[in-house]
Design a protein around this motif. Structure first.
Motif, short mmCIF file in Angstrom:
data_model
loop_
_atom_site.label_atom_id
_atom_site.label_comp_id
_atom_site.label_asym_id
_atom_site.label_seq_id
_atom_site.Cartn_x
_atom_site.Cartn_y
_atom_site.Cartn_z
N ALA A 63 0.87 -1.19 0.00
CA ALA A 63 0.00 0.00 0.00
C ALA A 63 0.90 1.23 0.00
N GLN B 292 3.26 -5.43 3.77
CA GLN B 292 2.70 -6.22 4.86
C GLN B 292 2.46 -7.65 4.40
N ARG C 92 -1.54 4.21 5.34
CA ARG C 92 -2.11 3.34 6.38
C ARG C 92 -3.54 2.97 6.06
N SER D 229 -6.74 -2.99 2.33
CA SER D 229 -6.25 -4.23 1.71
C SER D 229 -6.30 -5.38 2.70
N ARG D 230 -5.93 -5.10 3.94
CA ARG D 230 -5.95 -6.15 4.96
C ARG D 230 -7.36 -6.65 5.20
N ALA E 81 -3.51 0.38 3.37
CA ALA E 81 -3.08 -0.91 3.92
C ALA E 81 -4.20 -1.56 4.71
#
Length: 236
Positions: free
Chosen positions: A57, A118, A66, A72-73, A69
């Motif tokens: 990300a 990540q 952030r 996406s998580r 991310a």
């Protein structure tokens, strides 16, 4: 006196020759052995799947990166849950934040300054379920997740952890195969198999069942376990 000395010398020469001849005979008999190899193979299925999902990300600000991310998580966790994989089996293993402005040698043009890498690791014993889910990974791309293979494998890896349970049976099988080969050799040589001279168990290998170019053993859930024993038998 000279005659007596000559007689002793002659007797000693005969005895020495007899001993030497006997020693050579034992040497030749001792060297009569056969070296054989025995092969044992077994097809096994992996009992553990590890699936590292690496994603990236980025953003012009840390907050923007952030948020991307996090989105996406959450998309990955929803994907996992949608395919009936327990999200409790997913854990964060790696998190790296890169500020490109901190690199004095980089070309910072003000765009995508922060990059977050990540990794979410899926750990499961449901091998078929992981295989099927991996085939649908395109759903993550449709959800805007940027997957990366820069930090490891891009798909699941499959492990077999029960090797010790099958070792004794496979060693017995390989030893029996070696013995059969030795007996065949002995019959062809008009001899009999004697006692064991030396044995080498060999190294157990776990190989991919399908030996395809560019495919590793860890990528295949079905594997072949292989061991070759080397045994020497005396011939009678």
């Amino acid at each position: 006196m000279k005659i007596f000395s000559a007689l002793i010398l002659a007797v000693a020469t005969i005895v020495a020759a007899s001993l030497i001849g006997e020693g050579l005979t034992h040497l030749r008999i001792g060297d009569r052995y056969v070296t054989v190899k025995g092969l044992a193979e077994r097809e096994v299925e992996a009992d553990l799947a590890l699936w590292p999902l690496h994603f990236v990300a980025s953003g012009t600000t840390l907050q923007q990166a952030r948020e991307e991310a996090r989105a996406s998580r959450e998309a990955i966790l929803a994907f996992i849950e949608r395919h009936d994989i327990d999200t409790q089996q997913v854990e964060l293993q790696r998190l790296n934040v890169n500020d490109t402005a901190a690199n004095p040698y980089g070309n910072n043009d003000g765009e995508q300054r922060f990059i977050i890498n990540q990794t979410l690791m899926v750990r499961s014993t449901e091998i078929e379920q992981i295989r099927d889910t991996a085939q649908a990974v395109g759903e993550l791309l449709d959800a805007g997740v940027v997957l990366s293979s820069d930090y490891g494998p891009s798909g699941p890896i499959y492990l077999f952890n029960h090797l010790n349970e099958i070792k004794p049976a496979m060693i017995a099988e390989a030893t029996a195969a070696a013995r059969e080969s030795a007996e065949q050799f002995a019959r062809d040589a008009n001899a009999d198999i004697g006692t064991l001279r030396r044995a080498n168990q060999g190294v157990f290998e776990i190989r991919a069942r399908d030996q395809a170019a560019g495919t590793s053993e860890e990528q295949q859930p079905i594997k072949t376990v292989r061991v070759v024993t080397t045994i020497e038998y005396y011939l009678d």
